[in-house]
Scaffold this active site. Structure first.
Site, PDB file in Angstrom:
ATOM      1  N   HIS A   1       5.866   5.748  12.850  1.00 52.68           N
ATOM      2  CA  HIS A   1       6.237   6.535  11.677  1.00 52.68           C
ATOM      3  C   HIS A   1       5.057   7.029  10.837  1.00 52.68           C
ATOM      4  O   HIS A   1       5.253   7.750   9.877  1.00 52.68           O
ATOM      5  CB  HIS A   1       7.118   5.689  10.750  1.00 52.68           C
ATOM      6  CG  HIS A   1       6.341   4.633  10.019  1.00 52.68           C
ATOM      7  ND1 HIS A   1       5.913   3.483  10.623  1.00 52.68           N
ATOM      8  CD2 HIS A   1       5.880   4.578   8.749  1.00 52.68           C
ATOM      9  CE1 HIS A   1       5.253   2.746   9.769  1.00 52.68           C
ATOM     10  NE2 HIS A   1       5.200   3.382   8.620  1.00 52.68           N
TER      11      HIS A   1
ATOM     12  N   HIS B   1      12.725   5.487  13.011  1.00 54.10           N
ATOM     13  CA  HIS B   1      12.557   5.617  11.550  1.00 54.10           C
ATOM     14  C   HIS B   1      13.403   6.783  11.040  1.00 54.10           C
ATOM     15  O   HIS B   1      13.644   7.740  11.773  1.00 54.10           O
ATOM     16  CB  HIS B   1      11.066   5.859  11.283  1.00 54.10           C
ATOM     17  CG  HIS B   1      10.664   5.736   9.847  1.00 54.10           C
ATOM     18  ND1 HIS B   1      10.920   6.704   8.915  1.00 54.10           N
ATOM     19  CD2 HIS B   1      10.002   4.757   9.193  1.00 54.10           C
ATOM     20  CE1 HIS B   1      10.433   6.328   7.735  1.00 54.10           C
ATOM     21  NE2 HIS B   1       9.873   5.137   7.880  1.00 54.10           N
TER      22      HIS B   1
ATOM     23  N   GLU C   1      -2.176   5.314   2.678  1.00 55.20           N
ATOM     24  CA  GLU C   1      -2.114   3.884   2.324  1.00 55.20           C
ATOM     25  C   GLU C   1      -3.467   3.311   1.921  1.00 55.20           C
ATOM     26  O   GLU C   1      -3.532   2.446   1.047  1.00 55.20           O
ATOM     27  CB  GLU C   1      -1.516   3.077   3.481  1.00 55.20           C
ATOM     28  CG  GLU C   1      -0.015   3.299   3.696  1.00 55.20           C
ATOM     29  CD  GLU C   1       0.306   4.555   4.493  1.00 55.20           C
ATOM     30  OE1 GLU C   1      -0.638   5.235   4.975  1.00 55.20           O
ATOM     31  OE2 GLU C   1       1.508   4.872   4.634  1.00 55.20           O
TER      32      GLU C   1
ATOM     33  N   GLU D   1      -0.312  -9.043  -1.020  1.00 45.84           N
ATOM     34  CA  GLU D   1      -0.918  -8.437   0.176  1.00 45.84           C
ATOM     35  C   GLU D   1      -2.095  -7.539  -0.237  1.00 45.84           C
ATOM     36  O   GLU D   1      -2.194  -6.369   0.135  1.00 45.84           O
ATOM     37  CB  GLU D   1       0.094  -7.654   1.024  1.00 45.84           C
ATOM     38  CG  GLU D   1      -0.368  -7.443   2.458  1.00 45.84           C
ATOM     39  CD  GLU D   1       0.610  -6.647   3.311  1.00 45.84           C
ATOM     40  OE1 GLU D   1       0.565  -5.410   3.291  1.00 45.84           O
ATOM     41  OE2 GLU D   1       1.431  -7.272   4.009  1.00 45.84           O
TER      42      GLU D   1
ATOM     43  N   ARG E   1       2.258   8.744   8.722  1.00 48.60           N
ATOM     44  CA  ARG E   1       2.087  10.147   8.343  1.00 48.60           C
ATOM     45  C   ARG E   1       0.982  10.839   9.140  1.00 48.60           C
ATOM     46  O   ARG E   1       1.129  11.977   9.573  1.00 48.60           O
ATOM     47  CB  ARG E   1       1.713  10.211   6.857  1.00 48.60           C
ATOM     48  CG  ARG E   1       2.823  10.685   5.965  1.00 48.60           C
ATOM     49  CD  ARG E   1       2.327  10.782   4.537  1.00 48.60           C
ATOM     50  NE  ARG E   1       3.345  11.389   3.695  1.00 48.60           N
ATOM     51  CZ  ARG E   1       4.465  10.783   3.339  1.00 48.60           C
ATOM     52  NH1 ARG E   1       4.737   9.558   3.769  1.00 48.60           N
ATOM     53  NH2 ARG E   1       5.345  11.395   2.570  1.00 48.60           N
TER      54      ARG E   1
ATOM     55  N   ASP F   1       0.792  -1.239   0.000  1.00 48.34           N
ATOM     56  CA  ASP F   1       0.000   0.000   0.000  1.00 48.34           C
ATOM     57  C   ASP F   1       0.818   1.280   0.000  1.00 48.34           C
ATOM     58  O   ASP F   1       0.360   2.318   0.465  1.00 48.34           O
ATOM     59  CB  ASP F   1      -0.931  -0.013   1.212  1.00 48.34           C
ATOM     60  CG  ASP F   1      -0.157  -0.188   2.519  1.00 48.34           C
ATOM     61  OD1 ASP F   1       1.061   0.060   2.509  1.00 48.34           O
ATOM     62  OD2 ASP F   1      -0.766  -0.569   3.531  1.00 48.34           O
TER      63      ASP F   1
HETATM   64  C1  UD1 Z   1       6.613   4.883   3.653  1.00 40.00           C
HETATM   65  C2  UD1 Z   1       5.221   4.480   3.196  1.00 40.00           C
HETATM   66  C3  UD1 Z   1       4.462   3.823   4.324  1.00 40.00           C
HETATM   67  C4  UD1 Z   1       5.258   2.695   4.961  1.00 40.00           C
HETATM   68  C5  UD1 Z   1       6.628   3.199   5.341  1.00 40.00           C
HETATM   69  C6  UD1 Z   1       7.459   2.054   5.848  1.00 40.00           C
HETATM   70  C7  UD1 Z   1       4.124   5.913   1.541  1.00 40.00           C
HETATM   71  C8  UD1 Z   1       3.308   7.123   1.320  1.00 40.00           C
HETATM   72  N1  UD1 Z   1       4.479   5.673   2.805  1.00 40.00           N
HETATM   73  O1  UD1 Z   1       6.450   5.889   4.637  1.00 40.00           O
HETATM   74  O2  UD1 Z   1       3.234   3.304   3.831  1.00 40.00           O
HETATM   75  O3  UD1 Z   1       4.569   2.265   6.103  1.00 40.00           O
HETATM   76  O4  UD1 Z   1       7.275   3.756   4.193  1.00 40.00           O
HETATM   77  O5  UD1 Z   1       8.558   2.474   6.578  1.00 40.00           O
HETATM   78  O6  UD1 Z   1       4.454   5.227   0.606  1.00 40.00           O
HETATM   79  N2  UD1 Z   1      14.133   8.320   4.765  1.00 40.00           N
HETATM   80  C9  UD1 Z   1      15.495   8.207   4.643  1.00 40.00           C
HETATM   81  N3  UD1 Z   1      16.033   6.983   4.292  1.00 40.00           N
HETATM   82  C10 UD1 Z   1      15.266   5.907   4.081  1.00 40.00           C
HETATM   83  C11 UD1 Z   1      13.874   6.008   4.228  1.00 40.00           C
HETATM   84  C12 UD1 Z   1      13.313   7.236   4.552  1.00 40.00           C
HETATM   85  O7  UD1 Z   1      16.219   9.156   4.831  1.00 40.00           O
HETATM   86  O8  UD1 Z   1      15.803   4.835   3.791  1.00 40.00           O
HETATM   87  C13 UD1 Z   1      13.551   9.648   5.113  1.00 40.00           C
HETATM   88  C14 UD1 Z   1      13.606  10.636   3.956  1.00 40.00           C
HETATM   89  O9  UD1 Z   1      13.826  11.915   4.456  1.00 40.00           O
HETATM   90  C15 UD1 Z   1      12.187  10.556   3.381  1.00 40.00           C
HETATM   91  C16 UD1 Z   1      11.368  10.344   4.638  1.00 40.00           C
HETATM   92  O10 UD1 Z   1      12.165   9.482   5.448  1.00 40.00           O
HETATM   93  O11 UD1 Z   1      11.848  11.726   2.660  1.00 40.00           O
HETATM   94  C17 UD1 Z   1       9.996   9.750   4.453  1.00 40.00           C
HETATM   95  O12 UD1 Z   1      10.048   8.586   3.613  1.00 40.00           O
HETATM   96  P1  UD1 Z   1       8.718   8.156   2.798  1.00 40.00           P
HETATM   97  O13 UD1 Z   1       8.987   6.903   2.044  1.00 40.00           O
HETATM   98  O14 UD1 Z   1       8.194   9.312   2.007  1.00 40.00           O
HETATM   99  O15 UD1 Z   1       7.640   7.912   3.921  1.00 40.00           O
HETATM  100  P2  UD1 Z   1       7.603   6.856   5.087  1.00 40.00           P
HETATM  101  O16 UD1 Z   1       7.049   7.558   6.269  1.00 40.00           O
HETATM  102  O17 UD1 Z   1       8.898   6.135   5.179  1.00 40.00           O
HETATM  103  N1  UDP Z   2      11.681  -3.253  10.907  1.00 43.19           N
HETATM  104  C1  UDP Z   2      13.059  -3.417  10.765  1.00 43.19           C
HETATM  105  N2  UDP Z   2      13.889  -2.636  11.541  1.00 43.19           N
HETATM  106  C2  UDP Z   2      13.419  -1.738  12.431  1.00 43.19           C
HETATM  107  C3  UDP Z   2      12.012  -1.573  12.552  1.00 43.19           C
HETATM  108  C4  UDP Z   2      11.172  -2.352  11.772  1.00 43.19           C
HETATM  109  O1  UDP Z   2      13.526  -4.229   9.980  1.00 43.19           O
HETATM  110  O2  UDP Z   2      14.220  -1.080  13.098  1.00 43.19           O
HETATM  111  C5  UDP Z   2      10.796  -4.076  10.052  1.00 43.19           C
HETATM  112  C6  UDP Z   2       9.749  -4.867  10.778  1.00 43.19           C
HETATM  113  O3  UDP Z   2      10.226  -6.153  11.085  1.00 43.19           O
HETATM  114  C7  UDP Z   2       8.588  -4.909   9.773  1.00 43.19           C
HETATM  115  C8  UDP Z   2       8.784  -3.677   8.951  1.00 43.19           C
HETATM  116  O4  UDP Z   2      10.089  -3.181   9.221  1.00 43.19           O
HETATM  117  O5  UDP Z   2       8.688  -6.034   8.904  1.00 43.19           O
HETATM  118  C9  UDP Z   2       7.746  -2.670   9.329  1.00 43.19           C
HETATM  119  O6  UDP Z   2       8.024  -1.513   8.688  1.00 43.19           O
HETATM  120  P1  UDP Z   2       7.270  -0.154   8.999  1.00 43.19           P
HETATM  121  O7  UDP Z   2       6.669  -0.212  10.360  1.00 43.19           O
HETATM  122  O8  UDP Z   2       8.230   0.925   8.708  1.00 43.19           O
HETATM  123  O9  UDP Z   2       6.133  -0.124   7.890  1.00 43.19           O
HETATM  124  P2  UDP Z   2       4.646  -0.671   7.821  1.00 43.19           P
HETATM  125  O10 UDP Z   2       4.647  -2.119   8.113  1.00 43.19           O
HETATM  126  O11 UDP Z   2       3.852   0.142   8.787  1.00 43.19           O
HETATM  127  O12 UDP Z   2       4.257  -0.368   6.416  1.00 43.19           O
END
Ligand code: UD1
Ligand code: UDP
Length: 364
Positions: free
Chosen positions: A202, A235, A129, A115, A204, A93
């Site tokens: 984490h 995160h 999502e 999924e 939004r 999602d």
């Molecule tokens: C995204 C997904 C969310 C999922 C989450 C898992 C969308 C809209 N959101 O949210 O559904 O639950 O991932 O973790 O698709 N960043 C880094 N390095 C990384 C990852 C993130 O620096 O490896 C920082 C960056 O500044 C980035 C911000 O995190 O701009 C947000 O990342 P983003 O993928 O937009 O949203 P998530 O909250 O991670």
């Molecule tokens: N996870 C990880 N390291 C961490 C925290 C979470 O590998 O420090 C894994 C966790 O096992 C799970 C996934 O990340 O499989 C969950 O990711 P997140 O909560 O970011 O996203 P969501 O599931 O809400 O989309």
């Protein structure tokens, strides 16, 4: 072709990639990362020893939903034109999921949604999502639902029953490979004498006031329960980090650490006392390791965890989080009641089932 971009998608797609790659006669698997997450997903690929064929590298600091949507659409197109896959598999999602499915739809490439069928039917929660998963459901030709409940949602939406499959969730396949009895980590050694609270947050829609309430509750819980320690692998979103630094630093029994690799994180889950989270995937993993999950959200697309009793959806109110956690820490019976149920999310063979179905689809 499998395309994904965030940490949870990677954790859940890697077992399927490995299963399909075993079937060399049937499949030639191409792996494309969008790079929505530039850092957090790479250790997952290392753990599963998967090398991507493409990385679209879309991530920007504090990226917007528009940034990710547009960049994935623009950059995935040429890869699809070059590879011409028989089917594109997307997961879950995220914005990567929706934009990749749309890019394939525009090229009339069949889409398989792994999924599929999770729903809250509330477009604001989780945001964005719920839109992403519903929109991907419209674009997808094949729906791999993890549970019967998810499949029923798709049938209620009039998807073709011949294209809706109940497979289990591939995260249960993943967790079957990670947990070790002899696992050790300095942070777990630090927490060994305590009731360990493991935290992730984490979402939004929780950024801002809800997250402040969540973290404030967590600090009070740890303050009032001297037997606890808390670990929060935080995160990488800077917006999350800023709030966590305001509420959770300078406490000798709270450790904010960098995100853990999936191998480590699963082992932390299996050793902790309770999990406080707003995550999607942790509801499934908590059920697998039988650790109580206090879900700091107002909706869930995974009601199976609530029904199994391992997840308690406590919302984002400070008092509600504080009292639910306090009760679990004080009352052994309440604690035990959350650890006894079965795991409704899968049996560890979801990837095998999906690969079997893909074999039939691509042979037709
Ligand atoms: C995204 C997904 C969310 C999922 C989450 C898992 C969308 C809209 N959101 O949210 O559904 O639950 O991932 O973790 O698709 N960043 C880094 N390095 C990384 C990852 C993130 O620096 O490896 C920082 C960056 O500044 C980035 C911000 O995190 O701009 C947000 O990342 P983003 O993928 O937009 O949203 P998530 O909250 O991670
Ligand atoms: N996870 C990880 N390291 C961490 C925290 C979470 O590998 O420090 C894994 C966790 O096992 C799970 C996934 O990340 O499989 C969950 O990711 P997140 O909560 O970011 O996203 P969501 O599931 O809400 O989309």
């Amino acid at each position: 072709m499998m395309v994904f971009g965030t940490r949870p998608e990677a954790i859940k797609m890697c077992p399927l990639i490995l299963e399909c790659r075993k079937r060399t006669e049937q499949f030639d698997v191409v792996v494309c990362l969008t790079g929505q997450h530039a850092h957090m997903l790479l250790p997952v690929l290392d753990y599963f020893q998967i090398k991507p064929d493409y990385n679209l590298e879309v991530m920007k600091e504090e990226q917007t939903l528009t940034d990710v949507t547009v960049e994935v659409l623009l950059r995935l197109g040429p890869v699809l034109d070059q590879e011409k896959p028989d089917i594109l598999l997307v997961h879950g999602d995220t914005t990567t999921t929706f934009s990749s499915a749309l890019a394939a739809f525009y090229r009339q490439i069949p889409v398989g949604h792994v999924e599929a069928g999770l729903r809250t039917y509330d477009m604001t929660s989780p945001y964005p999502e719920e839109f992403n998963r519903q929109a991907t459901g419209i674009l997808a030709d094949y729906h791999f639902a993890p549970t019967k409940w998810a499949a029923q949602n798709l049938l209620n939406e009039k998807k073709d029953p011949a294209r809706v499959f109940v497979t289990g969730n591939t995260v249960i396949d993943a967790i079957g490979t990670t947990i070790r009895k002899d696992y050790r980590h300095p942070e777990l050694d630090w927490a060994a004498d305590s009731a360990l609270i493991l935290i992730t947050a984490h979402r939004r829609e929780n950024l801002g006031e809800p997250m402040k309430r969540m973290f404030s509750a967590i600090r009070r819980i740890v303050d009032d329960h001297p037997e606890t320690k808390a670990i929060y692998p935080i995160h990488m979103n800077p917006k999350v980090r800023r709030i966590a630094e305001m509420y959770l630093t300078n406490h000798e029994r709270i450790h904010l650490i960098e995100p853990l690799d999936v191998f480590d994180f699963h082992n932390f889950m299996s050793r902790c006392r309770i999990i406080l989270t707003d995550s999607g995937g942790l509801q499934e993993e908590g059920s697998a390791v039988k650790k109580p999950v206090l879900l700091m959200r107002d909706t869930t697309e995974r009601p199976e965890g609530l029904e199994a009793g391992v997840v308690d959806m406590v919302g984002t109110g400070e008092e509600a989080i504080y009292s639910a956690a306090s009760r679990l820490l004080r009352e052994e019976a309440a604690y035990q009641a959350m650890t006894g149920g079965g795991n409704p999310f899968g049996d560890g063979f979801a990837s095998v089932r999906i690969a079997d179905i893909l074999q039939q689809i691509t042979a037709d």
